[in-house]
Design an enzyme around this catalytic site. Sequence first.
Site, PDB file in Angstrom:
ATOM      1  CB  SER A 109      13.264  34.664  35.088  1.00 30.88           C
ATOM      2  OG  SER A 109      12.930  35.283  33.870  1.00 30.88           O
ATOM      3  CB  CYS A 110       9.452  35.462  38.356  1.00 28.84           C
ATOM      4  SG  CYS A 110       7.899  35.932  39.082  1.00 28.84           S
ATOM      5  N   PRO A 111       7.382  35.182  35.629  1.00 23.20           N
ATOM      6  CG  PRO A 111       5.227  35.656  34.741  1.00 23.20           C
ATOM      7  CD  PRO A 111       6.698  35.994  34.587  1.00 23.20           C
ATOM      8  NE  ARG A 130       3.181  37.947  37.794  1.00 20.36           N
ATOM      9  CZ  ARG A 130       4.511  37.893  37.958  1.00 20.36           C
ATOM     10  NH1 ARG A 130       5.300  38.336  37.012  1.00 20.36           N
ATOM     11  NH2 ARG A 130       5.032  37.390  39.049  1.00 20.36           N
TER      12      ARG A 130
END
Lengths: 75, 405
Positions: free
Chosen positions: A13-15, B244
Amino acid sequence: MQVDQTLDCKGLSCPMPIIKLSKALKSMNSGEVLEMLGTDPGSKTDVPAWCEKTGNIFLEQAEDNGAFKFYIKKK
Amino acid sequence: MFKKGELRDLFDSIFAKSWPMWVGGITLAVLNILLFVIKYPWGSSSGYANIGQNLFQVLGINSLGTSIPISLHAVALLNIFVVVGAFVASLLSKEFGIRVAPIGELIKGFVGGALMAIGATVGAGCTTGGFFTGVAALSGGALALGLGFTAGTFVALRYLLWEMEALPNISMGKNFTFLNGTGKKTGWQRWLGWILIAAVLYIFSRYTASANGAAKIIGWHVFLGLILGMILQRSRYCIVRAFREPFMTGEATAPVAVILSILVTLVGFTVIKYFGVGNAGELSMRAIEMKAVYANFWLRALIGGFIFGLGMTVAGGCAVGTLWRAGEGHIKLWMSAFGFVVMAPISKLAIVPFVKGILPESMQSKLFLPDILGYTGAVVLVLFILLLWYLFVKWNERTGKFSAL
């Protein structure tokens, strides 16, 4: 389509998919095509957006047996 | 009266493709204002703590337990129904799938969740209740939290990039996907989505049918949790990304969505606080003004925010981001939720008293900005900070000065 390298991001999953994609493309030559496999729905928008931002060419997207496939040509 | 295609168009416009994140930002802001009017603005970490305390209570560890069951804790229920809402939205959009990440990622999820629990309890707030809500509530501590998140996110992103080079095996290995919504024979997903909506509406009606005012309030948290979860999943609204992305890809989409969201919330909250709206006259004007202003200005918020920033970046979701991704089926984020739930009561008992004990009062005060700047000055200060943040992320998007990828 000639695929030069395949990157498996299934389950991630992200990132992580974008970080892996960036690293994988660094090791490739200009004009080569990367096939990226993933299962995170976020990648459907993240991968094209990242390609546009970095100038790499987003070729196409497909779905196969529950996984997304993205084809990216290195700039 | 209408063609079948028109209903289909409506359905598709909501569930066929993701919403722009800023659309999510504005709608979430409106719901946050409603939550404030009903009782208390949006927060999440106290709900995790309550679920954890109930877990310890069941296990017989009473020192970490609580007397408030989950069914009577509005924030715990809000959290649970955000998960349900995201589950429903991912079913209806056929994006649900149980995605089991490699074991290294699952461990990172748990550790990230545990760090978020420490950060949220030490700093008195998470990205949602402490920052998104807090900034709009004109809390000075919320601004310090934001600085802490920025620093923590920056450090943890450096770690992730280092890990990718030095320990690539952590994010590699066996992974599984079950019940994926893509492909054929997945019509059941949409049916299940509709059934769940009906079930939540039934629970909502049971709570609101009660003569008890507190039960009615809890019922509305059930309903609004469902809506929040659906919006979060459809717009992929993510506060981790807001902090981020400037350091990672440089994209400004997420920070701009969050800035817009805070802006809309700011207008609503300021009106509520200024006029003392809501709570049917139960509370004093001052009590309403001080909602979402915690005793964390400034060092307490900075330390907690830093630890939380580390956790959310490693987990890949903040407190709320963890909830909606869990609803979408990411097992890494279930591990993050589990880490958060287990660690929050432990941190409250063992770590928070220690931090509160060593920090002087002046570094953990309740700072309501209008007390020193007046309402106008406080709102102008927050607008100015949001404008600076916006200019920074747009400039960085163009120049890539701070972006690693």
